[in-house]
Design a protein around this motif. Structure first.
Motif, mmCIF file in Angstrom:
data_model
loop_
_atom_site.group_PDB
_atom_site.id
_atom_site.type_symbol
_atom_site.label_atom_id
_atom_site.label_comp_id
_atom_site.label_asym_id
_atom_site.label_seq_id
_atom_site.Cartn_x
_atom_site.Cartn_y
_atom_site.Cartn_z
ATOM 1 N N TYR A 145 5.145 -3.304 -12.285
ATOM 2 C CA TYR A 145 4.659 -2.742 -13.723
ATOM 3 C C TYR A 145 3.445 -1.910 -13.124
ATOM 4 N N GLU A 146 3.790 -0.665 -13.581
ATOM 5 C CA GLU A 146 2.840 0.393 -13.175
ATOM 6 C C GLU A 146 2.700 1.338 -14.538
ATOM 7 N N PRO A 147 1.592 0.965 -15.446
ATOM 8 C CA PRO A 147 1.505 1.638 -16.506
ATOM 9 C C PRO A 147 1.048 3.293 -16.138
ATOM 10 N N GLY A 188 -1.764 0.452 -10.588
ATOM 11 C CA GLY A 188 -2.571 1.219 -11.446
ATOM 12 C C GLY A 188 -3.988 0.902 -11.127
ATOM 13 N N SER A 189 -4.583 1.616 -10.426
ATOM 14 C CA SER A 189 -5.999 1.527 -9.906
ATOM 15 C C SER A 189 -6.656 0.292 -9.604
ATOM 16 N N VAL A 190 -5.692 -0.453 -8.735
ATOM 17 C CA VAL A 190 -6.348 -1.719 -8.169
ATOM 18 C C VAL A 190 -7.280 -1.460 -7.007
ATOM 19 N N VAL A 198 -0.626 -0.445 -4.529
ATOM 20 C CA VAL A 198 -2.013 0.049 -4.451
ATOM 21 C C VAL A 198 -1.890 1.448 -4.245
ATOM 22 N N GLY A 199 -2.350 2.080 -4.562
ATOM 23 C CA GLY A 199 -2.336 3.756 -4.329
ATOM 24 C C GLY A 199 -3.506 4.099 -3.336
ATOM 25 N N GLY A 200 -4.403 4.549 -4.151
ATOM 26 C CA GLY A 200 -5.875 5.193 -3.293
ATOM 27 C C GLY A 200 -6.431 4.138 -2.643
ATOM 28 N N ALA A 201 -6.673 2.861 -2.878
ATOM 29 C CA ALA A 201 -7.383 2.187 -2.269
ATOM 30 C C ALA A 201 -6.557 1.483 -0.926
ATOM 31 N N GLY A 209 0.923 -1.166 0.092
ATOM 32 C CA GLY A 209 -0.100 0.088 -0.070
ATOM 33 C C GLY A 209 0.780 1.276 -0.047
ATOM 34 N N ASN A 210 0.931 1.895 -1.203
ATOM 35 C CA ASN A 210 1.520 3.227 -1.167
ATOM 36 C C ASN A 210 0.876 4.428 -0.714
ATOM 37 N N TRP A 211 0.950 4.785 0.230
ATOM 38 C CA TRP A 211 0.067 5.816 0.802
ATOM 39 C C TRP A 211 0.355 7.117 0.067
ATOM 40 N N LYS A 212 1.453 7.454 -0.770
ATOM 41 C CA LYS A 212 1.654 8.665 -1.340
ATOM 42 C C LYS A 212 2.059 9.581 -0.273
ATOM 43 N N MET A 213 1.617 10.796 -0.594
ATOM 44 C CA MET A 213 1.670 12.193 0.245
ATOM 45 C C MET A 213 0.292 12.188 1.036
ATOM 46 N N GLY A 215 11.837 4.623 -7.973
ATOM 47 C CA GLY A 215 11.457 4.870 -9.246
ATOM 48 C C GLY A 215 10.028 4.857 -9.808
ATOM 49 N N HIS A 216 9.287 5.140 -8.503
ATOM 50 C CA HIS A 216 7.954 5.452 -8.950
ATOM 51 C C HIS A 216 7.883 6.400 -10.011
ATOM 52 N N SER A 217 6.582 6.086 -10.864
ATOM 53 C CA SER A 217 6.594 7.231 -12.034
ATOM 54 C C SER A 217 6.510 8.590 -11.735
ATOM 55 N N ALA A 265 -2.655 4.372 -16.044
ATOM 56 C CA ALA A 265 -3.434 3.587 -15.101
ATOM 57 C C ALA A 265 -3.560 4.005 -13.658
ATOM 58 N N ILE A 266 -2.567 5.004 -13.410
ATOM 59 C CA ILE A 266 -2.167 5.390 -12.024
ATOM 60 C C ILE A 266 -3.264 6.500 -11.597
ATOM 61 N N GLY A 267 -4.127 6.172 -10.595
ATOM 62 C CA GLY A 267 -4.747 7.189 -10.157
ATOM 63 C C GLY A 267 -6.062 7.650 -11.100
ATOM 64 N N THR A 268 -6.154 6.966 -12.089
ATOM 65 C CA THR A 268 -7.238 7.385 -13.282
ATOM 66 C C THR A 268 -8.533 6.468 -13.326
HETATM 67 O O1 LIG Z 1 2.073 3.157 -6.198
HETATM 68 C C1 LIG Z 1 0.752 3.244 -6.574
HETATM 69 C C2 LIG Z 1 0.439 3.555 -7.842
HETATM 70 O O2 LIG Z 1 1.042 4.524 -8.249
HETATM 71 C C3 LIG Z 1 -1.053 3.152 -7.994
HETATM 72 O O3 LIG Z 1 -1.959 4.050 -7.603
HETATM 73 P P1 LIG Z 1 -3.369 3.918 -7.498
HETATM 74 O O4 LIG Z 1 -3.802 2.749 -7.101
HETATM 75 O O5 LIG Z 1 -3.940 4.940 -6.858
HETATM 76 O O6 LIG Z 1 -3.709 4.126 -9.320
#
Ligand SMILES: O=C[C@H](O)COP(=O)(O)O
Length: 261
Positions: free
Chosen positions: A171-173, A217-219, A238-241, A9-13, A99-101, A176-179
């Protein structure tokens, strides 16, 4: 070879350290110990949360692990604002995203920098989760497989086979990230299997068969079963979820093969 799925789970900021404590406690409550035999679960909070997360995980003897979203290529010195792998190791971190996109695009991280950061992680006993993935225009031109295998080779070539065996690849296209626009399970499998073949070229078949390749990517709990059901997809970044305890716990339980918590 059976590979234990990994859900990271990547919480990002997102989440301050108080919110982080609450989220970890809720995830742990929603995901009983029995699931951890079948899935590895890690959370990747902002740096400022890690000490608090460590205290909860250690204090409550939780089975999930934690890590960071970035690492300095350097070990110490005049690198203002950077965080050494030594500090992360001291905090008991297991994984670190490299190396996250979002770092590649917003902070100019090249494959060369990604390689240095992966090396730094390994030097400190951390497992790098090395991210690769194509932007939309590359996907539309049909060159996505070549793009991702090249990025994999450029980001990892130079590691010994023994080091490569310790790496996780995600692999993160980018499109598909956060979209909410998730790649199909077939899209994920196509690229993940090509990445595995590339690892075989770099380090041999045995290593390639053993390493974990995630899709990101939007998992969500709605699509994770199909995605991790593919032969070469060994989990999800997994980001948002990952910011919603019940949703993340459900997603992890599905990756473990059920039942739902
Ligand atoms: O590191 C996680 C990804 O960037 C995916 O983010 P997402 O699940 O919000 O699309």
């Amino acid at each position: 070879m059976a590979r234990t799925p990994l859900i990271a789970g990547n919480w990002k900021m997102n989440m301050n350290h108080l919110e982080a404590i609450a989220l970890v406690q809720k995830i742990a409550f929603a995901l009983p110990a029995k699931y951890f035999d079948k899935v590895d679960v890690t959370v990747l909070p902002p740096f400022t949360d890690i000490r608090s997360v460590q205290t909860v995980v250690d204090g409550d003897k939780l089975l999930l692990t934690y890590g960071a979203q970035d690492i300095s290529a350097h070990d110490s010195g005049a690198y203002t604002g950077e965080i050494s792998g030594a500090f992360l190791a001291k905090l008991g971190a297991t994984f670190v995203v490299v190396g996250h996109s979002e770092r590649r695009s917003m902070h100019g991280e090249t494959d060369e920098i990604v390689f240095s950061k992966a090396n730094a992680a390994l030097r400190h006993g951390l497992t790098p989760i090395v991210c690769v993935g194509e932007p939309l225009e590359v996907r539309e031109s049909g060159d996505h497989v070549e793009f991702c295998t090249q990025q994999t080779a450029n980001s990892l070539n130079g590691l010994s086979a023994e080091e490569l065996a310790k790496v996780v690849i995600a692999y993160e296209p980018v499109w598909a990230i956060g979209t909410g626009r998730v790649a199909s399970a077939e899209d994920a499998q196509e690229v993940c299997s090509a990445i595995r073949a590339e690892v075989a070229t770099l380090a041999g078949t045995d290593i390639a068969e053993g390493i974990r390749i995630l899709y990101g990517g939007s998992v969500s709990s709605k699509n994770v079963a199909e995605i991790v059901g593919k032969a070469d997809v060994d989990g999800a970044l997994v980001g948002g979820a990952s910011l919603k305890a019940d949703e993340f716990a459900t997603l992890c339980a599905i990756a473990a093969g059920g039942p739902l918590p």
